[in-house]
Scaffold this active site. Sequence first.
Site, PDB file in Angstrom:
ATOM      1  N   ASP A   1      -3.900  23.446 -46.928  1.00  0.00           N
ATOM      2  CA  ASP A   1      -2.990  24.239 -46.086  1.00  0.00           C
ATOM      3  C   ASP A   1      -2.536  25.452 -46.893  1.00  0.00           C
ATOM      4  OD1 ASP A   1      -0.981  25.071 -44.284  1.00  0.00           O
ATOM      5  OD2 ASP A   1      -0.413  23.018 -43.814  1.00  0.00           O
TER       6      ASP A   1
ATOM      7  N   PHE B   1      -7.816  22.306 -38.311  1.00  0.00           N
ATOM      8  CA  PHE B   1      -6.642  22.760 -37.538  1.00  0.00           C
ATOM      9  C   PHE B   1      -6.243  24.177 -37.912  1.00  0.00           C
ATOM     10  CE2 PHE B   1      -5.608  18.187 -38.485  1.00  0.00           C
ATOM     11  CZ  PHE B   1      -5.584  17.697 -37.201  1.00  0.00           C
TER      12      PHE B   1
ATOM     13  N   LYS C   1      -1.681  30.739 -33.907  1.00  0.00           N
ATOM     14  CA  LYS C   1      -1.697  30.224 -32.531  1.00  0.00           C
ATOM     15  C   LYS C   1      -0.711  30.858 -31.554  1.00  0.00           C
ATOM     16  CE  LYS C   1       0.616  26.402 -31.522  1.00  0.00           C
ATOM     17  NZ  LYS C   1       2.043  26.691 -31.326  1.00  0.00           N
TER      18      LYS C   1
ATOM     19  N   SER D   1      -8.737  24.500 -27.544  1.00  0.00           N
ATOM     20  CA  SER D   1      -7.617  24.638 -26.604  1.00  0.00           C
ATOM     21  C   SER D   1      -8.115  24.718 -25.174  1.00  0.00           C
ATOM     22  CB  SER D   1      -6.869  25.925 -26.945  1.00  0.00           C
ATOM     23  OG  SER D   1      -5.963  26.249 -25.921  1.00  0.00           O
TER      24      SER D   1
ATOM     25  N   TYR E   1      -6.014  35.280 -29.150  1.00  0.00           N
ATOM     26  CA  TYR E   1      -5.903  33.914 -29.675  1.00  0.00           C
ATOM     27  C   TYR E   1      -6.896  32.990 -28.955  1.00  0.00           C
ATOM     28  CZ  TYR E   1      -4.456  29.103 -29.318  1.00  0.00           C
ATOM     29  OH  TYR E   1      -4.488  27.738 -29.257  1.00  0.00           O
TER      30      TYR E   1
ATOM     31  N   LYS F   1     -10.571  30.792 -30.143  1.00  0.00           N
ATOM     32  CA  LYS F   1     -10.946  29.388 -29.900  1.00  0.00           C
ATOM     33  C   LYS F   1     -12.307  29.338 -29.210  1.00  0.00           C
ATOM     34  CE  LYS F   1      -7.299  27.367 -31.575  1.00  0.00           C
ATOM     35  NZ  LYS F   1      -7.403  26.623 -32.832  1.00  0.00           N
TER      36      LYS F   1
ATOM     37  N   TYR G   1      -7.140  20.936 -26.508  1.00  0.00           N
ATOM     38  CA  TYR G   1      -5.769  20.462 -26.301  1.00  0.00           C
ATOM     39  C   TYR G   1      -5.196  21.127 -25.059  1.00  0.00           C
ATOM     40  CZ  TYR G   1      -5.760  19.889 -31.508  1.00  0.00           C
ATOM     41  OH  TYR G   1      -6.012  19.614 -32.822  1.00  0.00           O
TER      42      TYR G   1
ATOM     43  N   ASN H   1      -1.157  20.885 -23.321  1.00  0.00           N
ATOM     44  CA  ASN H   1       0.117  21.375 -23.886  1.00  0.00           C
ATOM     45  C   ASN H   1       0.805  20.298 -24.724  1.00  0.00           C
ATOM     46  OD1 ASN H   1      -0.495  23.343 -21.736  1.00  0.00           O
ATOM     47  ND2 ASN H   1       1.524  24.151 -22.237  1.00  0.00           N
TER      48      ASN H   1
ATOM     49  N   ASN I   1       7.890  30.424 -29.077  1.00  0.00           N
ATOM     50  CA  ASN I   1       7.196  30.993 -27.919  1.00  0.00           C
ATOM     51  C   ASN I   1       7.011  29.943 -26.837  1.00  0.00           C
ATOM     52  OD1 ASN I   1       6.371  33.578 -29.127  1.00  0.00           O
ATOM     53  ND2 ASN I   1       5.221  32.249 -30.518  1.00  0.00           N
TER      54      ASN I   1
ATOM     55  N   LEU J   1       7.519  26.334 -24.569  1.00  0.00           N
ATOM     56  CA  LEU J   1       8.624  25.810 -23.763  1.00  0.00           C
ATOM     57  C   LEU J   1       9.475  24.759 -24.486  1.00  0.00           C
ATOM     58  CD1 LEU J   1      10.019  25.690 -20.997  1.00  0.00           C
ATOM     59  CD2 LEU J   1       8.352  23.927 -20.345  1.00  0.00           C
TER      60      LEU J   1
ATOM     61  N   ARG K   1       1.737  22.588 -15.937  1.00  0.00           N
ATOM     62  CA  ARG K   1       0.921  22.363 -17.134  1.00  0.00           C
ATOM     63  C   ARG K   1       0.723  20.868 -17.337  1.00  0.00           C
ATOM     64  NH1 ARG K   1       0.348  26.838 -16.424  1.00  0.00           N
ATOM     65  NH2 ARG K   1       0.618  28.647 -17.762  1.00  0.00           N
TER      66      ARG K   1
END
Length: 320
Positions: free
Chosen positions: A15, A64, A68, A108, A132, A136, A160, A162, A181, A183, A214
């Site tokens: 990372d 990963f 994003k 995604s 973005y 992907k 993925y 949400n 950003n 919810l 979603r």
Amino acid sequence: MQAISEVIPVLSSVDNYYNSVPAVLDRVETITGKSLKRYECDIRNREGLEKVFAETSPQAVIHFAGLKAVGESSKLPLMYYENNISGSVVLFEVMEKFNCKKIVFSSSATVYGNNPIPYKETMPTGDVSNPYGRTKHFIEQILGDVYKADNTWSISLLRYFNPIGAHESGLIGEDPNGIPNNLMPFISRVAIGKLPQLTVFGGDYDTKDGTCIRDYIHVVDLAKAHLCAVAKILDTTGINAYNIGNGVGYSVLDIINAFEKTTGQKLNYIIGDRRAGDLPAFYADATKANTELGWKAQYDIDKMCIDTWNFQTKNPDGIK
Ligand code: UFG
């Protein structure tokens, strides 16, 4: 479902901590009871990655690494292409060099763009509205070409939907830098008083209550999908995309109501303008992941809200 130690006996983490902190890994070790070999290294750093591969001889990679934030990607597209795509290419080259050809890629649902719902893996991809999402899509295409050129690779593309929620211990959860950003982290920061008000982006969509629909998925369900995917790629070759969602659509107001009901917190929100680029409604057909990976989401939106709030209250200032 196999335990993590059965599927992945030795685990290393690489990372650059751009969006995280090493303390998160201490907490992962507490939860799993396993120690992690840690490397601080950027995915674009070829020498650094080669050192990691030389030291650890990994059997498989879960990829990963990537930026994003949808809005930011439109302002800084080159940063997104450089980091996500160039970084992925460096990683795939290093994998090839060390003969490690098994990868689970964090993709995604955004790759589907505008398609009829529910989204199925057989639908066309690539009609994406932001850089973005395009990264992907491109990385999926690159991996497709890698497999075409050398079919000893084994590649799992996890699309993925949400992801929300947190580990139920409250030790790890979503902790974005700055103003969120997305919810759910926005909701929990309003509930704890760090942000004054939530704006619901649009109340005039052609949906049951006018707000966007979603497919929210508990992050622990999402994590388990990776274990199933790793178990599968270790035994096979090929390339496969899988939708990782609940298969159920919830509106923004459904989420607000579930949050208020399960946590007892009253949320201060208003209905505002639509956000550019939001699709009115989408959710997954996750049958393929169920049939081929033996994976199915277990947690509902109430559990997602409870665990989010538990994490937020236990970590009011995030993970330090
Ligand atoms: N929303 C609000 N107010 C907010 C934030 C979000 O009303 O302050 C609404 C959005 O309009 C949307 C829903 O809540 O209807 C979910 O929005 P998120 O930003 O949480 O998630 P998105 O569906 O926009 O995007 C997510 C991921 C992307 C991924 C995409 C497609 O963040 O990385 O799903 O799967 F690409």
